[in-house]
Design a protein around this motif. Structure first.
Motif, PDB file in Angstrom:
ATOM      1  N   THR A  64       1.032  -1.327   0.070  1.00 51.45           N
ATOM      2  CA  THR A  64      -0.126  -0.029  -0.059  1.00 51.45           C
ATOM      3  C   THR A  64       0.857   1.189  -0.085  1.00 51.45           C
ATOM      4  O   THR A  64       1.697   1.495   0.760  1.00 51.45           O
ATOM      5  CB  THR A  64      -0.852  -0.126   1.089  1.00 51.45           C
ATOM      6  OG1 THR A  64      -1.693  -1.303   1.315  1.00 51.45           O
ATOM      7  CG2 THR A  64      -1.954   1.149   1.189  1.00 51.45           C
ATOM      8  N   HIS A  82      -2.292   4.184  -4.454  1.00 55.33           N
ATOM      9  CA  HIS A  82      -2.410   3.003  -5.281  1.00 55.33           C
ATOM     10  C   HIS A  82      -1.669   1.786  -4.486  1.00 55.33           C
ATOM     11  O   HIS A  82      -1.112   1.987  -3.496  1.00 55.33           O
ATOM     12  CB  HIS A  82      -1.832   3.192  -6.585  1.00 55.33           C
ATOM     13  CG  HIS A  82      -0.237   3.120  -6.865  1.00 55.33           C
ATOM     14  ND1 HIS A  82       0.206   4.301  -6.571  1.00 55.33           N
ATOM     15  CD2 HIS A  82       0.623   2.310  -6.621  1.00 55.33           C
ATOM     16  CE1 HIS A  82       1.582   4.352  -6.368  1.00 55.33           C
ATOM     17  NE2 HIS A  82       1.906   2.844  -6.686  1.00 55.33           N
ATOM     18  N   SER A  83      -2.158   0.716  -4.790  1.00 60.25           N
ATOM     19  CA  SER A  83      -1.635  -0.486  -4.046  1.00 60.25           C
ATOM     20  C   SER A  83      -1.159  -1.449  -5.259  1.00 60.25           C
ATOM     21  O   SER A  83      -1.485  -1.373  -6.445  1.00 60.25           O
ATOM     22  CB  SER A  83      -2.689  -1.352  -3.281  1.00 60.25           C
ATOM     23  OG  SER A  83      -3.420  -0.490  -2.255  1.00 60.25           O
ATOM     24  N   ASP A  84      -0.233  -2.548  -4.676  1.00 59.53           N
ATOM     25  CA  ASP A  84       0.286  -3.420  -5.523  1.00 59.53           C
ATOM     26  C   ASP A  84      -0.048  -4.698  -5.118  1.00 59.53           C
ATOM     27  O   ASP A  84       0.453  -4.983  -3.687  1.00 59.53           O
ATOM     28  CB  ASP A  84       1.725  -3.440  -5.747  1.00 59.53           C
ATOM     29  CG  ASP A  84       2.137  -2.185  -6.600  1.00 59.53           C
ATOM     30  OD1 ASP A  84       1.641  -1.775  -7.584  1.00 59.53           O
ATOM     31  OD2 ASP A  84       3.258  -1.627  -6.270  1.00 59.53           O
ATOM     32  N   ARG A 112      -0.490  -3.770 -10.377  1.00 63.57           N
ATOM     33  CA  ARG A 112      -0.784  -2.312  -9.894  1.00 63.57           C
ATOM     34  C   ARG A 112      -2.304  -1.906  -9.904  1.00 63.57           C
ATOM     35  O   ARG A 112      -3.008  -2.140 -11.103  1.00 63.57           O
ATOM     36  CB  ARG A 112      -0.113  -1.289 -10.533  1.00 63.57           C
ATOM     37  CG  ARG A 112      -0.489  -0.031 -10.153  1.00 63.57           C
ATOM     38  CD  ARG A 112       0.746   0.931  -9.933  1.00 63.57           C
ATOM     39  NE  ARG A 112       1.930   0.299  -8.906  1.00 63.57           N
ATOM     40  CZ  ARG A 112       3.201   1.090  -9.218  1.00 63.57           C
ATOM     41  NH1 ARG A 112       3.275   2.151  -9.838  1.00 63.57           N
ATOM     42  NH2 ARG A 112       3.954   0.676  -8.138  1.00 63.57           N
ATOM     43  N   LEU A 113      -2.777  -1.516  -8.732  1.00 64.88           N
ATOM     44  CA  LEU A 113      -4.112  -1.180  -8.810  1.00 64.88           C
ATOM     45  C   LEU A 113      -4.435   0.078  -8.016  1.00 64.88           C
ATOM     46  O   LEU A 113      -3.698   0.671  -7.208  1.00 64.88           O
ATOM     47  CB  LEU A 113      -4.941  -2.085  -7.769  1.00 64.88           C
ATOM     48  CG  LEU A 113      -4.901  -3.480  -7.687  1.00 64.88           C
ATOM     49  CD1 LEU A 113      -5.596  -4.474  -6.704  1.00 64.88           C
ATOM     50  CD2 LEU A 113      -5.738  -4.036  -9.132  1.00 64.88           C
ATOM     51  N   SER A 114      -5.206   0.950  -8.776  1.00 66.40           N
ATOM     52  CA  SER A 114      -5.697   2.386  -8.297  1.00 66.40           C
ATOM     53  C   SER A 114      -6.443   2.445  -7.011  1.00 66.40           C
ATOM     54  O   SER A 114      -6.630   1.142  -6.558  1.00 66.40           O
ATOM     55  CB  SER A 114      -6.373   3.061  -9.264  1.00 66.40           C
ATOM     56  OG  SER A 114      -7.810   2.507  -9.460  1.00 66.40           O
ATOM     57  N   GLU A 115      -6.603   3.279  -6.317  1.00 67.50           N
ATOM     58  CA  GLU A 115      -7.151   3.281  -5.066  1.00 67.50           C
ATOM     59  C   GLU A 115      -8.563   2.655  -5.071  1.00 67.50           C
ATOM     60  O   GLU A 115      -9.032   1.898  -4.346  1.00 67.50           O
ATOM     61  CB  GLU A 115      -7.599   4.756  -4.375  1.00 67.50           C
ATOM     62  CG  GLU A 115      -7.629   4.614  -2.947  1.00 67.50           C
ATOM     63  CD  GLU A 115      -7.691   6.024  -2.240  1.00 67.50           C
ATOM     64  OE1 GLU A 115      -7.901   6.253  -1.125  1.00 67.50           O
ATOM     65  OE2 GLU A 115      -6.973   7.115  -3.092  1.00 67.50           O
ATOM     66  N   GLU A 136      -9.679   0.808  -7.422  1.00 63.00           N
ATOM     67  CA  GLU A 136      -9.597  -0.541  -7.918  1.00 63.00           C
ATOM     68  C   GLU A 136      -9.308  -1.640  -6.512  1.00 63.00           C
ATOM     69  O   GLU A 136      -9.728  -2.608  -6.513  1.00 63.00           O
ATOM     70  CB  GLU A 136      -8.617  -0.803  -8.996  1.00 63.00           C
ATOM     71  CG  GLU A 136      -8.931  -0.242 -10.359  1.00 63.00           C
ATOM     72  CD  GLU A 136      -7.585  -0.134 -11.242  1.00 63.00           C
ATOM     73  OE1 GLU A 136      -7.813  -0.037 -12.477  1.00 63.00           O
ATOM     74  OE2 GLU A 136      -6.439  -0.271 -10.755  1.00 63.00           O
TER      75      GLU A 136
END
Length: 169
Positions: A19, A24-26, A45-48, A50
């Protein structure tokens, strides 16, 4: 840069979520030296938004299963009411539904944005966009929703009002 949370699955897989401060998060799978070169590594990789969606999907299953189990109890309905701008309850405190003729219904929580307000009191003010989580018999839920929309209990639901009254009343 961020915070890493890891866990090992029952079948030995290694997963993690990084985080980042940026929001964003991976989502990652990883290996260590014991896994050798044959281990596959994946990073997504994910946006907030997502990441929130994924969290809801992963956690939502348990919540849905729990609610489904509760809904199998005879006479109990759990339902959600999303408050619109033109609803009577918009901008108003929840109040005392029993005083309005709806006895035997509980407002379990009011969800506002990403925050749940469990067991709200009668003076809790409700706003458009809020979601009320209620529990009661199907008839009581229908009466409450009628009140939230119009400020009154529909005449058709009034026949159920006799169920709300104690014997001899």
């Amino acid at each position: 840069m961020g915070v890493l949370h890891t866990f090992i699955t029952d079948d030995g897989g290694k997963c993690g979520v990084i985080t980042h401060r940026s929001g964003h998060s991976d989502l990652i799978t990883f290996s260590d030296a014991a896994d050798g070169d044959a281990a596959t590594k994946v990073s997504l990789r994910l946006s907030e938004d997502e990441a929130h969606t994924l969290a809801e999907l992963l956690g939502g299953t348990r919540i849905t299963e729990s609610l489904s189990a509760l809904e199998t109890l005879p006479g109990l309905t759990i339902d959600w009411f999303t408050v619109d701008y033109d609803d009577h309850i918009a901008g108003q405190p929840l109040g005392d539904l029993a005083a309005k003729g709806v006895v035997g219904l509980t407002v379990v929580a009011v969800v506002r944005g990403e925050t749940a307000n469990p067991a709200p009191s009668g003076d809790f003010r409700v706003f458009p966009g809020d979601t009320l989580v209620v529990a009661g018999s199907p008839e009581k839920v229908a009466k409450a929703f009628s009140f939230y929309r119009s400020g009154g209990v529909k005449a058709a639901a009034a026949a159920v009002a006799s169920i709300d009254s104690p014997p001899g009343a």
